[in-house]
Design an enzyme around this catalytic site. Structure first.
Site, PDB file in Angstrom:
ATOM      1  N   HIS A 154       0.561  -1.311  -0.025  1.00  0.00           N
ATOM      2  CA  HIS A 154      -0.113   0.592   0.089  1.00  0.00           C
ATOM      3  C   HIS A 154       0.929   1.237  -0.067  1.00  0.00           C
ATOM      4  CE1 HIS A 154      -4.319  -2.248   1.785  1.00  0.00           C
ATOM      5  NE2 HIS A 154      -3.214  -2.518   0.560  1.00  0.00           N
ATOM      6  N   CYS A 195       5.975  21.903 -10.573  1.00  0.00           N
ATOM      7  CA  CYS A 195       4.575  22.391 -11.587  1.00  0.00           C
ATOM      8  C   CYS A 195       3.880  23.499 -11.477  1.00  0.00           C
ATOM      9  CB  CYS A 195       3.468  21.661 -11.970  1.00  0.00           C
ATOM     10  SG  CYS A 195       2.116  20.614 -10.204  1.00  0.00           S
ATOM     11  N   GLY A 233      -2.240 -10.724  11.232  1.00  0.00           N
ATOM     12  CA  GLY A 233      -2.966  -9.989  11.112  1.00  0.00           C
ATOM     13  C   GLY A 233      -3.562  -9.211  10.995  1.00  0.00           C
ATOM     14  N   THR A 234      -4.280  -9.119   9.861  1.00  0.00           N
ATOM     15  CA  THR A 234      -5.121  -8.708   9.205  1.00  0.00           C
ATOM     16  C   THR A 234      -6.271  -9.814   7.903  1.00  0.00           C
ATOM     17  OG1 THR A 234      -5.466  -8.413   6.624  1.00  0.00           O
ATOM     18  CG2 THR A 234      -3.905 -10.559   7.572  1.00  0.00           C
TER      19      THR A 234
HETATM   20 ZN   LIG Z   1       4.070  19.132 -10.296  1.00  0.00          ZN
END
Ligand SMILES: [Zn+2]
Length: 317
Positions: A154, A195, A233-234
């Site tokens: 994740h 950006c 643990g899941t």
């Molecule tokens: Zn950027």
């Protein structure tokens, strides 16, 4: 080379000399598999949030006391969308409020748990094929599990980047974490310096983002290399990790250390569910394997959260 690897796999996958495969009915059988002299254990580990709660990671989802509920009460969070990338691009404050509270509540005492040290123990012995974790708290790294043996399915807080489509410029993750802890990222979410438009975020995988290619690349070999799978643990409800036990060959024992049942564990002959707290089961397993001294030595080694997050956690803003 591949012929040698294949032959090794055939030999190590063979039934025992007495013609029977080892059965798994209790934790002692797992210890037997981990300490057999006639076959090197090759363990694929899957970790979930349950191994980190013992470290003081706040509970997220309890109806009234969980972090989500408290922030929703304060009007700071829409829990259903906080990990949605499109929502983040317009409302980054929601995620940063959550992250700020989360980091404050760890209070500077976040340390790996016994389950994390156990995985390090497997790595030290050369038994760990890979550790797939669903957690983004970095405790696996803090426990010293080598990065080459770790897949953070994740994402990670170790990196940060711009979320503007087409940009993705890297941002200093340590700086961002300092901004989160101080509350600066909540008041004025930082933008990309390249950006000048996109908000930056930690490299945790949000809904709507691609999963790390490393997950799939590693699985292509790991599913066949391992001869034992330890799941701790899941509840195995979130992709991609929930797919892993399903893809394992039927000859691979799947051992679940969790209070509640998970996924399809229990439906195969070599499955075993130890219905107990994962930390408690790990402690028992360590004693059964005779690894107590090694575990205690590892766990006593100095580890500092500042290795991961260079901020002072005791401070309350
Ligand atoms: Zn950027």
């Amino acid at each position: 080379m591949w012929v040698a690897n294949f032959w090794q796999w055939v030999c190590q996958s063979a039934p025992r000399a007495d013609g029977r495969r080892q059965s798994f009915t209790q934790l002692e059988d797992v210890a037997t598999a981990l300490t057999r002299r006639d076959r090197t254990p090759r363990v694929l580990v899957i970790l979930g949030a349950g191994v980190s709660t013992a470290a003081g990671i706040p509970d997220f989802r309890s109806p009234t006391t969980g972090l989500y509920a408290r922030l929703e009460t304060k009007g700071q969070l829409d829990a259903s969308r906080v990990f949605d990338i499109d929502y983040f691009r317009t409302q980054p404050q929601a995620f940063y409020s959550l992250a700020h509270e989360l980091l404050r509540e760890t209070g500077g005492c976040l340390q790996p748990t016994r389950a994390h040290w156990f995985v390090r123990c497997l790595a030290e012995r050369g038994y760990l094929v890979r550790c797939y974790t669903q957690n983004v708290d970095g405790l696996e790294r803090l426990a010293g599990i080598p990065e080459s043996l770790l897949v953070e399915a994740h994402g990670t807080m170790q990196r940060a980047h711009c979320t503007a489509p087409g940009c993705g410029a890297a941002y200093d993750a340590k700086l961002l974490l300092r901004q989160v802890v101080s509350g600066e990222a909540v008041a004025a979410p930082p933008r990309c310096s390249r950006c000048q438009a996109g908000y930056v975020k930690l490299a945790i995988i949000f809904f709507g983002e691609k999963l790390p290619w490393r997950v799939f690349r590693s699985l292509m070999t790991d599913l066949w290399r391992c001869n034992l799978c330890l799941i701790m643990g899941t509840s195995l409800t979130v992709a991609p990790v929930r797919w892993i036990p399903e893809q394992l060959p039927k000859r691979t024992p799947r051992i679940l250390l969790n209070r509640s049942p998970s996924g399809s564990i229990g439906r195969r002959p070599l499955d075993l569910w130890i219905a107990d707290d994962a930390q408690h089961s790990v402690e028992r397993l360590v004693d059964l394997c005779g690894w107590r001294e090694q575990m205690d030595t590892l766990a006593a080694s100095p580890a500092s959260l500042s290795d991961l997050l260079p901020v002072r956690f005791g401070e309350r803003s």
